[in-house]
Design a protein around this motif. Structure first.
Motif, PDB file in Angstrom:
ATOM      1  N   ARG A  32       0.839  -1.207   0.000  1.00  0.00           N
ATOM      2  CA  ARG A  32       0.000   0.000   0.000  1.00  0.00           C
ATOM      3  C   ARG A  32       0.870   1.252   0.000  1.00  0.00           C
ATOM      4  N   GLU A  36       0.838   4.136  -2.846  1.00  0.00           N
ATOM      5  CA  GLU A  36       0.530   5.533  -2.515  1.00  0.00           C
ATOM      6  C   GLU A  36       1.661   6.464  -2.929  1.00  0.00           C
ATOM      7  N   ASP A  60      -7.082   0.539  -4.408  1.00  0.00           N
ATOM      8  CA  ASP A  60      -8.443   0.340  -3.903  1.00  0.00           C
ATOM      9  C   ASP A  60      -8.645  -1.108  -3.448  1.00  0.00           C
ATOM     10  N   ILE A  63      -6.779  -1.597  -0.091  1.00  0.00           N
ATOM     11  CA  ILE A  63      -7.522  -0.971   1.007  1.00  0.00           C
ATOM     12  C   ILE A  63      -8.742  -1.824   1.367  1.00  0.00           C
ATOM     13  N   GLN A  66      -7.560  -4.770   3.403  1.00  0.00           N
ATOM     14  CA  GLN A  66      -7.229  -4.358   4.764  1.00  0.00           C
ATOM     15  C   GLN A  66      -8.502  -4.103   5.578  1.00  0.00           C
ATOM     16  N   ASP A  67      -9.484  -3.474   4.972  1.00  0.00           N
ATOM     17  CA  ASP A  67     -10.756  -3.212   5.662  1.00  0.00           C
ATOM     18  C   ASP A  67     -11.468  -4.517   6.024  1.00  0.00           C
TER      19      ASP A  67
END
Length: 75
Positions: A32, A36, A60, A63, A66-67
């Motif tokens: 990530r 970024e 995306d 993320i 990870q969520d």
């Protein structure tokens, strides 16, 4: 201090060795961060390179993974 030649080159983002769901938490974090950094570099370019959209889509996905892990940890 003037910018160096290295700062003018796009940062490299190496593809992960495993699919996102098989990556460790630390691998996801590092991947990530690389994404970024590369996206921030491309955001300073005019016009925006087409690779920026591909990197954003990959970010995306990272993320979202990870969520999902955070949600499962709380369950």
């Amino acid at each position: 201090m003037p910018p160096t030649a290295a700062s003018q080159q796009a940062p490299s983002v190496n593809p992960p060795k495993h699919p996102l769901h098989a990556m460790t938490t630390y691998e996801l974090r590092d991947y990530r961060r690389d994404l970024e950094t590369a996206i921030a570099f491309f955001d300073r370019q005019t016009p925006l390179p087409p690779d920026r959209d591909r990197l954003q889509g990959t970010l995306d996905g990272v993320i979202a993974e990870q969520d999902d892990r955070k949600r499962l940890a709380r369950a």
